[in-house]
Design a protein around this motif. Structure first.
Motif, PDB file in Angstrom:
ATOM      1  N   LYS A  63       0.815  -1.213   0.000  1.00  0.00           N
ATOM      2  CA  LYS A  63       0.000   0.000   0.000  1.00  0.00           C
ATOM      3  C   LYS A  63       0.853   1.269   0.000  1.00  0.00           C
ATOM      4  N   GLU A  64       2.137   1.112   0.269  1.00  0.00           N
ATOM      5  CA  GLU A  64       3.078   2.232   0.369  1.00  0.00           C
ATOM      6  C   GLU A  64       2.617   3.273   1.385  1.00  0.00           C
ATOM      7  N   GLU A  65       2.255   2.778   2.584  1.00  0.00           N
ATOM      8  CA  GLU A  65       1.816   3.683   3.637  1.00  0.00           C
ATOM      9  C   GLU A  65       2.072   3.081   5.014  1.00  0.00           C
ATOM     10  N   LEU A  66       2.096   3.961   5.998  1.00  0.00           N
ATOM     11  CA  LEU A  66       2.225   3.514   7.383  1.00  0.00           C
ATOM     12  C   LEU A  66       0.933   2.851   7.827  1.00  0.00           C
ATOM     13  N   GLU A  67       1.070   1.901   8.741  1.00  0.00           N
ATOM     14  CA  GLU A  67      -0.096   1.254   9.343  1.00  0.00           C
ATOM     15  C   GLU A  67       0.065   1.319  10.865  1.00  0.00           C
ATOM     16  N   TYR A  68      -1.000   1.689  11.532  1.00  0.00           N
ATOM     17  CA  TYR A  68      -1.021   1.757  12.986  1.00  0.00           C
ATOM     18  C   TYR A  68      -1.878   0.618  13.515  1.00  0.00           C
ATOM     19  N   SER A  69      -1.390  -0.039  14.546  1.00  0.00           N
ATOM     20  CA  SER A  69      -2.207  -1.025  15.240  1.00  0.00           C
ATOM     21  C   SER A  69      -2.066  -0.792  16.738  1.00  0.00           C
ATOM     22  N   TYR A  70      -3.051  -1.267  17.471  1.00  0.00           N
ATOM     23  CA  TYR A  70      -3.141  -0.979  18.898  1.00  0.00           C
ATOM     24  C   TYR A  70      -3.409  -2.281  19.641  1.00  0.00           C
ATOM     25  N   THR A  71      -2.696  -2.491  20.742  1.00  0.00           N
ATOM     26  CA  THR A  71      -2.957  -3.644  21.597  1.00  0.00           C
ATOM     27  C   THR A  71      -3.139  -3.157  23.020  1.00  0.00           C
ATOM     28  N   LYS A  72      -4.046  -3.777  23.731  1.00  0.00           N
ATOM     29  CA  LYS A  72      -4.333  -3.389  25.106  1.00  0.00           C
ATOM     30  C   LYS A  72      -3.094  -3.619  25.958  1.00  0.00           C
TER      31      LYS A  72
END
Length: 98
Positions: free
Chosen positions: A88-97
């Motif tokens: 996708k040529e982009e940053l990806e954010y993910s979140y974990t508790k």
């Protein structure tokens, strides 16, 4: 809370944003977006060399990635993970508790 940045994301920040050693990236909340942790808010970043009240930080390869105390509410008890998606040529954010 913790911030983790993948090697691919650090490389992206250095190449695309033009960060040198000693550079700083601030992650902050912005209205009118979407995220899995806050409705109607999204995560953004800016190059910022003058932190006011750095609450969380991680230093990788000479670059400091941080969040100010005033934006901790956005994460709602989650850690932030930043990666770069080559397809996708982009940053990806993910979140974990936490």
């Amino acid at each position: 809370m913790k911030i983790s940045i993948s090697e691919a994301a650090v490389k992206w920040f250095k190449e695309e944003v033009g960060l040198d050693d000693g550079g700083k990236i601030k992650f902050y909340s912005q209205i009118y977006g979407t995220s899995p942790v806050q409705k109607n808010y999204a995560l953004a970043f800016t190059v910022d060399n003058e932190p006011i009240d750095m609450a969380v930080k991680t230093e990788i390869d000479g670059v400091t990635f941080y969040i100010e105390s005033s934006d901790l509410w956005f994460f709602n008890g989650h850690d932030l993970h930043v990666d770069y998606n080559e397809k996708k040529e982009e940053l990806e954010y993910s979140y974990t508790k936490s």
